[in-house]
Design a protein around this motif. Structure first.
Motif, PDB file in Angstrom:
ATOM      1  N   LEU A 148       0.755  -1.730  -0.023  1.00 55.88           N
ATOM      2  CA  LEU A 148       0.066   0.348   0.190  1.00 55.88           C
ATOM      3  C   LEU A 148       0.743   1.210   0.122  1.00 55.88           C
ATOM      4  O   LEU A 148       0.369   2.681  -0.995  1.00 55.88           O
ATOM      5  N   GLU A 149       2.423   1.179   0.822  1.00 49.27           N
ATOM      6  CA  GLU A 149       2.672   2.364   0.747  1.00 49.27           C
ATOM      7  C   GLU A 149       3.250   2.615  -0.581  1.00 49.27           C
ATOM      8  O   GLU A 149       3.641   4.137  -1.420  1.00 49.27           O
ATOM      9  N   LYS A 150       3.369   1.577  -1.804  1.00 49.36           N
ATOM     10  CA  LYS A 150       4.121   2.010  -3.083  1.00 49.36           C
ATOM     11  C   LYS A 150       2.928   2.413  -4.036  1.00 49.36           C
ATOM     12  O   LYS A 150       3.529   2.998  -4.735  1.00 49.36           O
ATOM     13  N   GLN A 151       1.469   2.592  -3.215  1.00 44.91           N
ATOM     14  CA  GLN A 151       0.577   2.637  -4.279  1.00 44.91           C
ATOM     15  C   GLN A 151       0.565   4.378  -3.854  1.00 44.91           C
ATOM     16  O   GLN A 151      -0.298   4.921  -4.922  1.00 44.91           O
ATOM     17  N   GLN A 152       0.411   5.088  -3.349  1.00 43.32           N
ATOM     18  CA  GLN A 152       0.907   6.490  -3.123  1.00 43.32           C
ATOM     19  C   GLN A 152      -0.311   7.006  -2.409  1.00 43.32           C
ATOM     20  O   GLN A 152      -0.837   7.987  -2.839  1.00 43.32           O
ATOM     21  N   GLY A 153      -1.350   6.023  -2.284  1.00 41.27           N
ATOM     22  CA  GLY A 153      -3.032   6.634  -1.927  1.00 41.27           C
ATOM     23  C   GLY A 153      -4.148   6.431  -3.607  1.00 41.27           C
ATOM     24  O   GLY A 153      -4.965   7.053  -3.648  1.00 41.27           O
ATOM     25  N   GLU A 154      -3.238   6.933  -4.565  1.00 36.22           N
ATOM     26  CA  GLU A 154      -3.983   6.161  -5.792  1.00 36.22           C
ATOM     27  C   GLU A 154      -4.639   5.711  -5.661  1.00 36.22           C
ATOM     28  O   GLU A 154      -4.581   4.143  -6.108  1.00 36.22           O
ATOM     29  N   GLU A 155      -6.399   5.752  -5.997  1.00 36.96           N
ATOM     30  CA  GLU A 155      -7.430   4.631  -6.008  1.00 36.96           C
ATOM     31  C   GLU A 155      -7.694   3.950  -7.249  1.00 36.96           C
ATOM     32  O   GLU A 155      -8.235   4.293  -7.977  1.00 36.96           O
ATOM     33  N   ASN A 156      -6.400   3.550  -8.571  1.00 38.23           N
ATOM     34  CA  ASN A 156      -6.644   3.088  -9.127  1.00 38.23           C
ATOM     35  C   ASN A 156      -6.558   1.311  -9.358  1.00 38.23           C
ATOM     36  O   ASN A 156      -7.153   0.802  -8.022  1.00 38.23           O
ATOM     37  N   LEU A 157      -6.421   0.695 -10.126  1.00 31.69           N
ATOM     38  CA  LEU A 157      -7.325  -1.040  -9.842  1.00 31.69           C
ATOM     39  C   LEU A 157      -6.214  -1.785  -9.313  1.00 31.69           C
ATOM     40  O   LEU A 157      -6.722  -2.214  -8.076  1.00 31.69           O
ATOM     41  N   GLU A 158      -5.213  -1.377  -8.997  1.00 33.83           N
ATOM     42  CA  GLU A 158      -3.518  -1.941  -8.274  1.00 33.83           C
ATOM     43  C   GLU A 158      -4.389  -1.866  -6.426  1.00 33.83           C
ATOM     44  O   GLU A 158      -4.633  -2.878  -5.816  1.00 33.83           O
ATOM     45  N   TRP A 159      -4.954  -1.324  -6.320  1.00 34.37           N
ATOM     46  CA  TRP A 159      -4.971  -0.524  -5.185  1.00 34.37           C
ATOM     47  C   TRP A 159      -6.442  -1.156  -4.988  1.00 34.37           C
ATOM     48  O   TRP A 159      -6.496  -1.332  -3.478  1.00 34.37           O
ATOM     49  N   VAL A 160      -7.346  -1.033  -5.504  1.00 34.95           N
ATOM     50  CA  VAL A 160      -8.565  -1.965  -5.441  1.00 34.95           C
ATOM     51  C   VAL A 160      -8.284  -2.857  -5.336  1.00 34.95           C
ATOM     52  O   VAL A 160      -8.581  -3.702  -4.237  1.00 34.95           O
ATOM     53  N   ARG A 161      -7.526  -4.053  -5.600  1.00 39.59           N
ATOM     54  CA  ARG A 161      -7.139  -5.308  -5.374  1.00 39.59           C
ATOM     55  C   ARG A 161      -6.715  -5.459  -4.517  1.00 39.59           C
ATOM     56  O   ARG A 161      -6.935  -6.236  -3.431  1.00 39.59           O
ATOM     57  N   TRP A 162      -5.608  -4.125  -3.819  1.00 44.16           N
ATOM     58  CA  TRP A 162      -5.271  -4.418  -2.628  1.00 44.16           C
ATOM     59  C   TRP A 162      -6.202  -4.658  -1.754  1.00 44.16           C
ATOM     60  O   TRP A 162      -5.719  -4.377  -0.110  1.00 44.16           O
ATOM     61  N   GLN A 163      -6.646  -3.197  -1.341  1.00 44.89           N
ATOM     62  CA  GLN A 163      -8.014  -2.898  -0.364  1.00 44.89           C
ATOM     63  C   GLN A 163      -9.052  -4.950  -0.256  1.00 44.89           C
ATOM     64  O   GLN A 163      -9.377  -4.965   1.122  1.00 44.89           O
TER      65      GLN A 163
END
Length: 844
Positions: free
Chosen positions: A748-763
């Motif tokens: 999640l740190e590497k996602q930098q808070g951007e709510e893209n597709l990869e961020w959704v998968r991490w959620q």
């Protein structure tokens, strides 16, 4: 409910069947309430339609069985269509064929296209229509009604544009009409469709038809017929002498075949030491089955470490095809039931489109196994089926699992499964031991252990093979002292003694030479040495190549390896045939017994074996370059034995990929581990990820996560998030939540808070982590937030997973109604192939 009863056999179902089909997600009490409510409302409808009828007699519920009845019977268009199909095939009348086709009013229950309980019957009826159209088209051509034939083939293509028989039919019709350009254009369309949809080319049969039309061999007025495969075997069975010393085993085999005639299947297991006669008994069983008119197939596993998964079963299917001079009618009509993973190794079968890859182990393997079972049942509808699989101790895990699956399903249709294995190999094969244990525990199979021949039986065997005259008791005893009742060794030794002039016929009895003490080989190695010395020097060199190449070898391989002309190679092979070292097997040839190949292989020097393995590997690679059916398993094994692991590496990875695509996950893991072990310096992130994927499919979560972590240490930055997410997911499943959280934080740190597709998968991974910690409210909040982002991104799979997690959280929170609503939302978006990817998660 009424629809379900209308398509059920005899229009009746057990209460539990209805509950499981219509209300699978409800608790038993709730589902029962729904059933009784449905019965009540259905009866009300019947009463409103006709006040004089007794609604309870129409919809009867008695002793847990719900039945749909009527004074004059229940009539459906499905049954009407089936009856007309049977009538058309019985009368063989074009008029009746047209009536049956006209009766088909469209797909079954179009308002319920996505109900699982309608899918199998709908597909079956659709395929029956296609078969009917093809048969009608062929009959129309033979009768000269070319326009009707063209319509039938076109309609078949409108249903299934990949039906190659329909393309062939149209090509022939156009050619017979005199419109050759239209026929050639139809072939072009066929090529384009196959290339676009399957990335393949039409079969050799279609290409040959195209060439005949192009060259003017099919013209108006030419006769046209499509031959059906005969039901009698075209294979010329070898004639064997009567089997000696196996009366009890033959009696058991005869009893099993009697049961098969009555429609009852069974399983037989034959075991014994090497050379004891397992293959000979299987051959006898094969002939007994053939004489009764049964469809008989035989396959064998070979002592090759890198063998294609399920190869014995593929070989058995090929034998059945060649046995009938083509695909039997039942098999041809049902070939679509076979998984493409199996038919890829059977060129006689028409090409079958591969389904989307199903990644969940049990479901994927179950699909493959069930497809073969459905095919066998379809073939068994025409005649009882016998499948013989030899040398199970050499079979891969996939074949053994498939054997167990078939064994569990033999009881309800005329199918007899016979397997042989070498006793003494159980200790070295845990998979074989597991299979035998399961068969014994379930009392599924009858085991036949072949003992050595007694001295009397041994003497009869020797006398039988000498053709004329008796055999001296002393000579028989001498041979028996070496072979200890092993039929193979006894026959080979006797044959060698006779050819060497060590025994002679005196006064009607074969005796030892009185002048010279007979030389009797003390082992199979010595026996083979005698035969070896009878070969010419070139034949010896060629036999070395054959022994290294494997149990079965083709002429084209030998031509490519050696600088000897094909005609001379055939002469050298004749030398080997005459000494009973090799035998012909279709277009290839194989050793008479695997032990012969092993003995020859061991007598070669290590240097020679290594050189020949490298030569065979290189030649096979050149022969099958860019061929999807390349024997990559054999090539990798030869390169390894040839001392060239670097060149083996890509083939090992390809072999693993092929095994993974066939759901043989254990085999795939073996190849990937070999690839990593043979070249330790290679730390390929993609290879490690593949290994992790396969381990995960088997539920070996910690091992899977460890491979992903290894891949992380050598991967490109672009792959870091995906690998880390996979590792976190597997740690979640294994219960190692500390390591799971470590990866979640870093990811999640590497996602930098951007709510893209990869961020959704991490959620989803993060919510899953909290769910595992019983922090259900936190997990629900995270899943709810990811749902909004997924909907904004229109990411279907991620939306489905978010609803899944929300539903799972509602259960322990006591919010059942919300949970059911979320589950309903999930199911409405569900795609089976995507869903099965994550089914290994135990809570699902």
């Amino acid at each position: 409910m009424i629809k379900l009863l209308s398509i059920a056999p005899k229009h009746q179902l057990h209460r539990d069947q209805i509950l499981d089909t219509l209300w699978p997600s409800l608790e038993p009490l709730s589902a029962s309430a729904q059933l009784y409510k449905a019965i009540h409302y259905a009866r009300k409808v019947f009463e409103s339609a006709d006040q004089t009828i007794d609604a309870e007699s129409i919809l009867q519920f008695h002793k847990e069985i719900l039945s749909l009845t009527a004074p004059d019977g229940v009539h459906t268009d499905v049954n009407a269509f089936r009856n007309l199909v049977q009538e058309a095939r019985r009368t063989d009348s074009l008029k009746d064929y047209h009536r049956a086709v006209a009766c088909y009013g469209g797909d079954l229950l179009p308002a319920d296209l996505y109900e699982r309980w309608t899918e199998e019957l709908r597909e079956s009826l659709r395929l029956t229509l296609i078969e009917l159209l093809l048969e009608s088209g062929q009959k129309s051509v033979r009768a000269g009604y070319l326009a009707d034939a063209a319509d039938a083939f076109r309609r078949a293509l409108s249903i299934d544009q990949l039906n190659e028989n329909a393309h062939q039919g149209l090509m022939r019709v156009f050619a017979l009409q005199g419109t050759r350009s239209q026929a050639l254009h139809q072939y072009k369309r066929c090529c384009e469709i196959f290339s676009r949809e399957l990335d393949i080319t039409p079969s050799l049969e279609t290409t040959k038809l195209y060439e005949d039309i192009r060259d003017g061999k099919i013209v108006p007025g030419a006769s046209f017929s499509i031959k059906k495969a005969p039901l009698t075997s075209t294979v010329q069975l070898p004639k064997f002498a009567p089997l000696i010393g196996r009366q009890e085993e033959l009696k058991a085999a005869s009893n099993a075949l009697d049961l098969l005639s009555q429609g009852k299947g069974s399983v037989l297991i034959v075991e014994g030491m090497a050379g004891i006669g397992k293959t000979r008994l299987a051959q006898e069983f094969y002939q007994l089955s053939q004489r009764r008119g049964f469809i008989t197939m035989l396959g064998c596993a070979y002592e090759e470490k890198n063998e294609l998964p399920y190869s014995p079963v593929v070989e058995a299917l090929r034998m059945a095809i060649n046995q009938f001079g083509g695909i039997p009618p039942s098999g041809k009509n049902s070939v679509h039931l076979l998984p493409a993973e199996l038919t890829a190794g059977i060129p006689e079968f028409p090409a079958i489109p591969a389904i989307s890859v199903i990644e969940e182990e049990m479901a994927a393997r179950g699909y493959l196994f069930a497809g073969l079972l459905r095919f066998l049942k379809a073939v068994a509808a025409e005649a009882p089926v016998v499948m013989i699989l030899e040398d199970l101790h050499l079979a891969d895990d996939g074949t053994l699992n498939l054997f167990m699956y078939l064994a569990r399903n033999t009881a309800d249709f005329p199918f007899l499964l016979l397997g042989t294995f070498r006793s003494g190999e159980i200790e070295t094969s845990s998979s074989l031991a597991g299979l035998l244990s399961s068969l014994n525990r379930g009392q599924i199979a009858k085991r036949l252990a072949l003992p050595p021949l007694s001295k009397e039986q041994h003497q009869k065997l020797l006398a039988q093979n000498l053709a004329r005259g008796e055999i001296d008791v002393q000579l028989a005893a001498e041979i028996f002292s070496y072979t200890e009742g092993n039929p193979l060794f006894a026959i080979e030794m006797l044959d060698q003694l006779k050819k060497a002039g060590k025994i002679e016929l005196k006064e009607g009895t074969w005796k030892l030479d009185a002048v010279e003490k007979p030389y009797i080989p003390g082992s199979l190695q010595i026996l083979l040495a005698q035969k070896w010395n009878q070969l010419s020097q070139k034949a010896q060199s060629l036999l070395n190549v054959i022994a290294v190449a494997g149990q079965q070898t083709s002429l084209i391989l030998l031509e490519s390896i050696s600088d000897i002309p094909a005609e001379k190679i055939l002469d050298l092979l004749d030398e080997m045939f005459s000494l009973h070292l090799l035998k012909e097997a279709g277009l290839s040839f194989q050793f008479v017994h695997p032990l012969i190949r092993e003995a020859l292989y061991q007598q070669m020097s290590y240097t020679r074996r290594r050189y020949l393995h490298e030569t065979v590997a290189r030649t096979l690679g050149e022969l099958y370059e860019n061929d999807p059916q390349s024997p990559i398993e054999a090539i990798s094994g030869h390169f390894l034995k040839g001392g060239d692991p670097q060149r083996a590496l890509p083939y090992l990875i390809q072999a693993g990929d092929r095994a993974a695509a066939m759901y043989a996950h254990e085999v795939a893991i073996g190849y990937y581990r070999q690839a990593l072990d043979v070249v330790p310096s290679i730390r390929n992130a993609k290879l490690l990820e593949k290994l992790g994927d396969q381990l995960g499919m088997l539920g070996r979560e910690q091992e899977s996560a460890a491979q992903y972590e290894s891949a992380l240490s050598v991967c490109n930055p672009e792959a870091d998030s995906s690998l880390r997410r996979k590792a976190a997911y597997r740690f979640n499943l294994s219960g190692d939540l500390n390591n799971a959280w470590r990866h979640i934080v870093e990811g999640l740190e590497k996602q930098q808070g951007e709510e893209n597709l990869e961020w959704v998968r991490w959620q989803y991974i993060r919510a899953h982590y909290h769910w595992q910690r019983n922090e259900f409210r936190e997990a629900f909040t995270i899943a709810q937030k990811s749902l909004k982002a997924a909907e904004r991104l229109n990411a279907r799979d991620e939306i489905t997973r978010a609803y899944e997690m929300m539903a799972l959280c509602c259960v322990p929170l006591g919010e059942w109604q919300k949970g059911l609503e979320y589950e309903s939302q999930r199911l409405s978006r569900l795609d089976l192939n995507h869903y099965l990817t994550d089914v290994s998660d135990v809570h699902l």
